[in-house]
Design a protein around this motif. Structure first.
Motif, mmCIF file in Angstrom:
data_model
loop_
_atom_site.group_PDB
_atom_site.id
_atom_site.type_symbol
_atom_site.label_atom_id
_atom_site.label_comp_id
_atom_site.label_asym_id
_atom_site.label_seq_id
_atom_site.Cartn_x
_atom_site.Cartn_y
_atom_site.Cartn_z
ATOM 1 N N ASN A 12 27.625 87.174 -29.160
ATOM 2 C CA ASN A 12 26.663 86.089 -29.325
ATOM 3 C C ASN A 12 27.372 84.891 -29.959
ATOM 4 O OD1 ASN A 12 26.760 86.444 -32.146
ATOM 5 N ND2 ASN A 12 24.989 87.787 -32.150
ATOM 6 N N GLU A 13 26.647 83.804 -30.152
ATOM 7 C CA GLU A 13 27.250 82.576 -30.665
ATOM 8 C C GLU A 13 27.910 82.777 -32.025
ATOM 9 O OE1 GLU A 13 25.986 78.020 -31.885
ATOM 10 O OE2 GLU A 13 24.613 79.220 -30.707
ATOM 11 N N GLN A 14 27.269 83.508 -32.928
ATOM 12 C CA GLN A 14 27.837 83.724 -34.251
ATOM 13 C C GLN A 14 29.133 84.535 -34.180
ATOM 14 O OE1 GLN A 14 26.933 82.136 -37.009
ATOM 15 N NE2 GLN A 14 25.519 81.102 -35.634
ATOM 16 N N ASP A 15 29.187 85.535 -33.298
ATOM 17 C CA ASP A 15 30.418 86.315 -33.117
ATOM 18 C C ASP A 15 31.552 85.412 -32.614
ATOM 19 O OD1 ASP A 15 29.226 88.738 -33.844
ATOM 20 O OD2 ASP A 15 28.703 89.232 -31.770
ATOM 21 N N ILE A 16 31.253 84.573 -31.650
ATOM 22 C CA ILE A 16 32.254 83.677 -31.075
ATOM 23 C C ILE A 16 32.797 82.734 -32.144
ATOM 24 C CG2 ILE A 16 32.618 81.777 -29.436
ATOM 25 C CD1 ILE A 16 30.439 83.213 -27.680
ATOM 26 N N LEU A 17 31.900 82.150 -32.920
ATOM 27 C CA LEU A 17 32.328 81.230 -33.971
ATOM 28 C C LEU A 17 33.167 81.931 -35.027
ATOM 29 C CD1 LEU A 17 29.112 79.068 -34.363
ATOM 30 C CD2 LEU A 17 31.269 78.416 -33.264
ATOM 31 N N LYS A 18 32.819 83.157 -35.367
ATOM 32 C CA LYS A 18 33.577 83.922 -36.362
ATOM 33 C C LYS A 18 34.994 84.212 -35.845
ATOM 34 C CE LYS A 18 34.075 86.541 -40.044
ATOM 35 N NZ LYS A 18 34.271 85.966 -41.349
ATOM 36 N N GLU A 22 38.421 82.722 -37.476
ATOM 37 C CA GLU A 22 39.517 83.586 -37.918
ATOM 38 C C GLU A 22 40.830 83.179 -37.251
ATOM 39 O OE1 GLU A 22 38.143 87.553 -37.216
ATOM 40 O OE2 GLU A 22 36.745 87.481 -38.903
ATOM 41 N N TYR A 23 40.775 82.808 -35.992
ATOM 42 C CA TYR A 23 41.968 82.334 -35.285
ATOM 43 C C TYR A 23 42.513 81.070 -35.946
ATOM 44 C CZ TYR A 23 44.765 80.007 -31.713
ATOM 45 O OH TYR A 23 45.765 79.347 -31.052
ATOM 46 N N LEU A 24 41.608 80.125 -36.255
ATOM 47 C CA LEU A 24 42.040 78.892 -36.912
ATOM 48 C C LEU A 24 42.626 79.182 -38.287
ATOM 49 C CD1 LEU A 24 39.068 76.599 -35.892
ATOM 50 C CD2 LEU A 24 41.400 76.527 -34.991
ATOM 51 N N GLN A 36 34.166 75.436 -40.817
ATOM 52 C CA GLN A 36 32.839 75.233 -40.233
ATOM 53 C C GLN A 36 33.068 74.957 -38.759
ATOM 54 O OE1 GLN A 36 30.089 72.464 -42.201
ATOM 55 N NE2 GLN A 36 29.748 71.548 -40.215
ATOM 56 N N ALA A 37 32.230 75.504 -37.889
ATOM 57 C CA ALA A 37 32.421 75.323 -36.457
ATOM 58 C C ALA A 37 31.080 75.328 -35.739
ATOM 59 C CB ALA A 37 33.307 76.434 -35.892
ATOM 60 N N ILE A 38 31.021 74.582 -34.630
ATOM 61 C CA ILE A 38 29.843 74.604 -33.764
ATOM 62 C C ILE A 38 30.307 74.599 -32.310
ATOM 63 C CG2 ILE A 38 28.225 73.496 -35.363
ATOM 64 C CD1 ILE A 38 28.626 70.877 -33.828
ATOM 65 N N LEU A 39 29.473 75.140 -31.454
ATOM 66 C CA LEU A 39 29.680 75.053 -30.014
ATOM 67 C C LEU A 39 28.735 73.988 -29.488
ATOM 68 C CD1 LEU A 39 29.786 78.851 -29.121
ATOM 69 C CD2 LEU A 39 31.712 77.260 -29.097
#
Length: 79
Positions: A12-18, A22-24, A36-39
């Motif tokens: 889901n969106e929260q998993d993708i952002l997490k 972590e990659y960043l 902080q990140a948004i799609l």
């Protein structure tokens, strides 16, 4: 011949952002980090991630207007 083993994922969106945060974090080379990140956009059209990463205990980054940042900067990804 042994069959290939497959794993399927659905995020889901929260998993993708997490995952992206972590990659960043990994690429920021810091022990402590805030992010902080948004799609934004639409799938298969103009989907994009806008993120801010701060080194150390930068709590003020959570006040960053990422939609405004989206309007001001060009793409700068590595892929």
């Amino acid at each position: 011949m042994m069959a290939n083993k497959r794993k399927y994922f659905k995020y889901n969106e929260q998993d993708i952002l997490k995952i992206l945060s972590e990659y960043l974090h990994t690429n920021a080379n810091s022990e402590t980090i805030n992010s902080q990140a948004i799609l934004l956009g639409e799938t298969a059209k103009d989907l994009r991630l806008v993120a801010v990463v701060g080194d150390g205990e930068d709590e003020e980054l959570f006040e960053t207007d990422l939609e405004e940042i989206d309007k001001k900067i060009d793409f700068n990804g590595s892929h």
